[in-house]
Design a protein around this motif. Structure first.
Motif, PDB file in Angstrom:
ATOM      1  N   LEU A   1       1.541   5.191   7.176  1.00  0.00           N
ATOM      2  CA  LEU A   1       0.365   4.330   7.031  1.00  0.00           C
ATOM      3  C   LEU A   1      -0.180   3.915   8.387  1.00  0.00           C
ATOM      4  O   LEU A   1      -1.398   3.797   8.582  1.00  0.00           O
ATOM      5  CB  LEU A   1       0.724   3.093   6.200  1.00  0.00           C
ATOM      6  CG  LEU A   1       0.830   3.302   4.684  1.00  0.00           C
ATOM      7  CD1 LEU A   1       1.486   2.096   4.021  1.00  0.00           C
ATOM      8  CD2 LEU A   1      -0.550   3.522   4.080  1.00  0.00           C
ATOM      9  N   ALA A   2       0.729   3.688   9.332  1.00  0.00           N
ATOM     10  CA  ALA A   2       0.298   3.314  10.677  1.00  0.00           C
ATOM     11  C   ALA A   2      -0.486   4.453  11.326  1.00  0.00           C
ATOM     12  O   ALA A   2      -1.482   4.225  12.029  1.00  0.00           O
ATOM     13  CB  ALA A   2       1.505   2.938  11.527  1.00  0.00           C
ATOM     14  N   LYS A   3      -0.076   5.723  11.100  1.00  0.00           N
ATOM     15  CA  LYS A   3      -0.791   6.879  11.639  1.00  0.00           C
ATOM     16  C   LYS A   3      -2.196   6.974  11.071  1.00  0.00           C
ATOM     17  O   LYS A   3      -3.129   7.428  11.746  1.00  0.00           O
ATOM     18  CB  LYS A   3      -0.009   8.160  11.316  1.00  0.00           C
ATOM     19  CG  LYS A   3       1.272   8.322  12.105  1.00  0.00           C
ATOM     20  CD  LYS A   3       2.008   9.580  11.686  1.00  0.00           C
ATOM     21  CE  LYS A   3       3.338   9.706  12.430  1.00  0.00           C
ATOM     22  NZ  LYS A   3       4.084  10.924  11.979  1.00  0.00           N
ATOM     23  N   LEU A   4      -2.348   6.544   9.819  1.00  0.00           N
ATOM     24  CA  LEU A   4      -3.673   6.570   9.187  1.00  0.00           C
ATOM     25  C   LEU A   4      -4.564   5.432   9.675  1.00  0.00           C
ATOM     26  O   LEU A   4      -5.749   5.374   9.333  1.00  0.00           O
ATOM     27  CB  LEU A   4      -3.522   6.478   7.663  1.00  0.00           C
ATOM     28  CG  LEU A   4      -2.844   7.665   6.961  1.00  0.00           C
ATOM     29  CD1 LEU A   4      -2.621   7.359   5.488  1.00  0.00           C
ATOM     30  CD2 LEU A   4      -3.697   8.927   7.116  1.00  0.00           C
ATOM     31  N   GLY A   5      -3.985   4.502  10.440  1.00  0.00           N
ATOM     32  CA  GLY A   5      -4.748   3.373  10.938  1.00  0.00           C
ATOM     33  C   GLY A   5      -4.966   2.284   9.904  1.00  0.00           C
ATOM     34  O   GLY A   5      -5.810   1.399  10.101  1.00  0.00           O
ATOM     35  N   ALA A   6      -4.207   2.338   8.817  1.00  0.00           N
ATOM     36  CA  ALA A   6      -4.387   1.357   7.739  1.00  0.00           C
ATOM     37  C   ALA A   6      -3.737   0.021   8.059  1.00  0.00           C
ATOM     38  O   ALA A   6      -4.119  -1.018   7.500  1.00  0.00           O
ATOM     39  CB  ALA A   6      -3.818   1.913   6.428  1.00  0.00           C
ATOM     40  N   CYS A   7      -2.730   0.022   8.938  1.00  0.00           N
ATOM     41  CA  CYS A   7      -2.001  -1.209   9.241  1.00  0.00           C
ATOM     42  C   CYS A   7      -1.167  -0.996  10.496  1.00  0.00           C
ATOM     43  O   CYS A   7      -1.108   0.111  11.041  1.00  0.00           O
ATOM     44  CB  CYS A   7      -1.096  -1.603   8.063  1.00  0.00           C
ATOM     45  SG  CYS A   7       0.031  -0.284   7.536  1.00  0.00           S
ATOM     46  N   LYS A   8      -0.527  -2.057  10.930  1.00  0.00           N
ATOM     47  CA  LYS A   8       0.345  -1.993  12.093  1.00  0.00           C
ATOM     48  C   LYS A   8       1.784  -1.889  11.618  1.00  0.00           C
ATOM     49  O   LYS A   8       2.240  -2.679  10.789  1.00  0.00           O
ATOM     50  CB  LYS A   8       0.156  -3.245  12.949  1.00  0.00           C
ATOM     51  CG  LYS A   8       1.006  -3.250  14.215  1.00  0.00           C
ATOM     52  CD  LYS A   8       0.777  -4.529  15.013  1.00  0.00           C
ATOM     53  CE  LYS A   8       1.670  -4.574  16.248  1.00  0.00           C
ATOM     54  NZ  LYS A   8       1.471  -5.825  17.013  1.00  0.00           N
ATOM     55  N   GLN A   9       2.503  -0.906  12.123  1.00  0.00           N
ATOM     56  CA  GLN A   9       3.865  -0.660  11.655  1.00  0.00           C
ATOM     57  C   GLN A   9       4.750  -1.881  11.871  1.00  0.00           C
ATOM     58  O   GLN A   9       4.712  -2.530  12.912  1.00  0.00           O
ATOM     59  CB  GLN A   9       4.478   0.540  12.378  1.00  0.00           C
ATOM     60  CG  GLN A   9       5.850   0.948  11.826  1.00  0.00           C
ATOM     61  CD  GLN A   9       6.343   2.249  12.424  1.00  0.00           C
ATOM     62  OE1 GLN A   9       5.631   2.900  13.196  1.00  0.00           O
ATOM     63  NE2 GLN A   9       7.563   2.647  12.090  1.00  0.00           N
TER      64      GLN A   9
ATOM     65  N   GLY B   1       0.838  -1.195   0.000  1.00  0.00           N
ATOM     66  CA  GLY B   1       0.000   0.000   0.000  1.00  0.00           C
ATOM     67  C   GLY B   1       0.869   1.240   0.000  1.00  0.00           C
ATOM     68  O   GLY B   1       2.103   1.167   0.011  1.00  0.00           O
ATOM     69  N   SER B   2       0.238   2.408  -0.024  1.00  0.00           N
ATOM     70  CA  SER B   2       0.983   3.669  -0.042  1.00  0.00           C
ATOM     71  C   SER B   2       0.221   4.711   0.763  1.00  0.00           C
ATOM     72  O   SER B   2      -1.012   4.663   0.872  1.00  0.00           O
ATOM     73  CB  SER B   2       1.201   4.164  -1.480  1.00  0.00           C
ATOM     74  OG  SER B   2      -0.057   4.384  -2.120  1.00  0.00           O
ATOM     75  N   ALA B   3       0.950   5.652   1.324  1.00  0.00           N
ATOM     76  CA  ALA B   3       0.346   6.733   2.107  1.00  0.00           C
ATOM     77  C   ALA B   3       0.302   8.004   1.273  1.00  0.00           C
ATOM     78  O   ALA B   3       1.303   8.390   0.658  1.00  0.00           O
ATOM     79  CB  ALA B   3       1.154   6.964   3.378  1.00  0.00           C
ATOM     80  N   TYR B   4      -0.865   8.659   1.245  1.00  0.00           N
ATOM     81  CA  TYR B   4      -1.036   9.929   0.538  1.00  0.00           C
ATOM     82  C   TYR B   4      -0.652   9.834  -0.934  1.00  0.00           C
ATOM     83  O   TYR B   4      -0.109  10.777  -1.520  1.00  0.00           O
ATOM     84  CB  TYR B   4      -0.210  11.043   1.213  1.00  0.00           C
ATOM     85  CG  TYR B   4      -0.386  11.110   2.701  1.00  0.00           C
ATOM     86  CD1 TYR B   4      -1.592  11.532   3.269  1.00  0.00           C
ATOM     87  CD2 TYR B   4       0.659  10.741   3.553  1.00  0.00           C
ATOM     88  CE1 TYR B   4      -1.754  11.571   4.650  1.00  0.00           C
ATOM     89  CE2 TYR B   4       0.504  10.792   4.938  1.00  0.00           C
ATOM     90  CZ  TYR B   4      -0.701  11.208   5.480  1.00  0.00           C
ATOM     91  OH  TYR B   4      -0.873  11.253   6.835  1.00  0.00           O
ATOM     92  N   GLY B   5      -0.879   8.664  -1.541  1.00  0.00           N
ATOM     93  CA  GLY B   5      -0.581   8.508  -2.964  1.00  0.00           C
ATOM     94  C   GLY B   5       0.889   8.397  -3.279  1.00  0.00           C
ATOM     95  O   GLY B   5       1.299   8.562  -4.427  1.00  0.00           O
TER      96      GLY B   5
ATOM     97  N   CYS C   1       5.926  -3.214   3.357  1.00  0.00           N
ATOM     98  CA  CYS C   1       5.842  -3.141   4.821  1.00  0.00           C
ATOM     99  C   CYS C   1       5.098  -1.878   5.244  1.00  0.00           C
ATOM    100  O   CYS C   1       5.184  -0.835   4.592  1.00  0.00           O
ATOM    101  CB  CYS C   1       7.242  -3.122   5.423  1.00  0.00           C
ATOM    102  SG  CYS C   1       8.120  -4.695   5.254  1.00  0.00           S
ATOM    103  N   CYS C   2       4.380  -1.985   6.355  1.00  0.00           N
ATOM    104  CA  CYS C   2       3.628  -0.856   6.878  1.00  0.00           C
ATOM    105  C   CYS C   2       4.587   0.220   7.398  1.00  0.00           C
ATOM    106  O   CYS C   2       5.415  -0.045   8.274  1.00  0.00           O
ATOM    107  CB  CYS C   2       2.707  -1.320   7.997  1.00  0.00           C
ATOM    108  SG  CYS C   2       1.611  -0.026   8.622  1.00  0.00           S
ATOM    109  N   THR C   3       4.476   1.413   6.833  1.00  0.00           N
ATOM    110  CA  THR C   3       5.341   2.522   7.228  1.00  0.00           C
ATOM    111  C   THR C   3       4.696   3.312   8.366  1.00  0.00           C
ATOM    112  O   THR C   3       3.531   3.118   8.721  1.00  0.00           O
ATOM    113  CB  THR C   3       5.588   3.451   6.030  1.00  0.00           C
ATOM    114  OG1 THR C   3       4.317   3.980   5.604  1.00  0.00           O
ATOM    115  CG2 THR C   3       6.228   2.689   4.878  1.00  0.00           C
TER     116      THR C   3
END
Length: 411
Positions: A119-127, A104-108, A114-116
């Protein structure tokens, strides 16, 4: 040929039995891919299980099930880097159509496995874990599970697991971790991949029946040829001996490939000895066939009694082609259990392809010179035969090039 068949049958039934198309991992290191560390565990086409066959609690496979089984998968790290509790080392199994569910990717931004932190701040996954989402077609896929190292623990063993395959497709397995402190970790063990009718990968499964049919076809052709050869043995000229050799080699090659795939389907392991002999017989056959066509194109036995000074060049080309093709086929086939060829093949295809192209150019150049000689000498019957031979070769080359393009662009 009967002696060879008996030998192959003995090898087939005396080989020890294991439960699948075995992908073995022997101290393989994880390779850095962005923020992730990856080991490719295998890629195979697998047909769906037959309804009612699969039993996850059974120790032995049924004839109609399809699965990927993990056995004795152990991750090892050195004592020097063992004084901490690590993140997960995960196994990910997915069908090729679900590849977009991994990462996945954060903010496009750039896509990551791996969860960055973003992405973890967005609640999309666990870092620190692999990003994955359920498939839209089957929420139980992809299969993701793993194990971590406890402090001062050198080995971490992945739990035994069998994954049922209920959909025909191309399946991929990757072992991934996101912990930079585990960069020196290695993997050992094996996974076992099975189709409903045996352990042949999906791409190879139809080949067993194909080679069985071709073995029968070559036997029929051989019986007809040897009967005619015996009838007119007083009139046989050297080129016919070469054709006899090609047919004999073809009989051995087809039989050996059939036994190779039959044993692979039965045991899950490629029989190295049979594979090497099948490759060698096939390479010798292709080399001799090309040399025969080249010599005929030069007019050997028609407008010239010998090849003269060209003999050494023809032999040199044949030997070079044999070596290039043999190495390519050995690398591609011996011990291969995956549906994807290794990267080494890319570097070995070019020499064989260039030599094949040189054969084609020399053949058609020689044919042109031979046609001119026959026309100058007014040998009209032989001229007509050579023209038909030239047209047949041209059609064969066009079909061959078309098939290569189809394989590259479509398959």
């Amino acid at each position: 040929m009967s002696v060879l068949s008996v030998t192959c049958c003995v090898l087939l039934f005396l080989s020890f039995i294991v439960e699948g198309s075995v992908h073995e991992y022997r101290g393989e290191r994880f390779v850095a891919k962005g923020t992730a560390f990856v080991v490719h565990g295998g890629s195979e086409g697998i047909y769906s299980s037959r309804p009612g066959y699969f039993n996850e609690s059974s120790a032995l496979p049924a004839n109609g099930d399809s699965y990927i089984r993990f056995e004795k998968i152990v991750f090892r790290r050195t004592e020097e880097f063992s004084n901490f509790t690590s993140g997960l080392v995960q196994a990910i199994v997915f069908e090729v159509e679900d590849r977009e569910t991994i990462g996945g990717s954060a903010y496009g931004g750039q896509r990551a496995i791996c969860c960055t932190a973003d992405l973890a701040k967005l609640g999309a996954c666990k870092q620190g874990v692999v990003i994955h989402r359920p498939s839209t077609k089957d929420s139980s896929w992809p299969h993701v599970f793993g194990v971590s190292f406890n402090a001062y623990e050198l080995d971490a063993t992945l739990p035994l697991r069998s994954i049922k395959v209920t959909k025909t497709g191309m399946y991929n397995l990757y072992f991934i971790h996101c912990d930079p402190n585990l960069k020196d970790v290695v993997i050992e063990g094996k996974t076992i991949w099975k189709n409903p009718t045996g352990y042949l990968p999906g791409r190879m499964a139809p080949l067993m029946n194909f080679y069985g049919f071709m073995s029968l076809a070559f036997v029929i052709l051989g019986l007809f040829w040897f009967y005619q050869y015996a009838r007119f043995w007083k009139e046989v000229f050297p080129l016919l001996n070469c054709i006899t050799l090609v047919i004999t080699l073809g009989m051995f090659e087809m039989a050996l490939w059939y036994f190779d795939y039959a044993e692979f389907n039965e045991t899950g392991l490629r029989p190295v000895g049979i594979t090497v002999w099948a490759v060698t017989f096939g390479t010798v056959k292709r080399t001799v066939a090309r040399l025969i066509i080249l010599m005929v194109s030069m007019g050997y036995g028609v407008v010239r009694p010998t090849l003269g000074g060209l003999t050494s060049k023809v032999i040199m080309l044949g030997v070079t082609f044999f070596l290039a093709s043999e190495v390519l086929e050995l690398v591609e086939n011996v011990g291969a259990v995956s549906d994807l060829s290794g990267k080494a093949r890319l570097f070995l295809v070019l020499p064989a392809a260039l030599l094949d192209a040189f054969f084609i150019i020399w053949i058609f150049k020689s044919l042109s010179a031979t046609l001119n000689k026959l026309q100058a000498k007014r040998m009209m019957v032989k001229l007509d035969i050579y023209r038909k031979f030239t047209n047949a070769l041209a059609v064969a080359v066009i079909v061959s090039v078309g098939w290569i393009c189809y394989e590259v662009c479509v398959l």
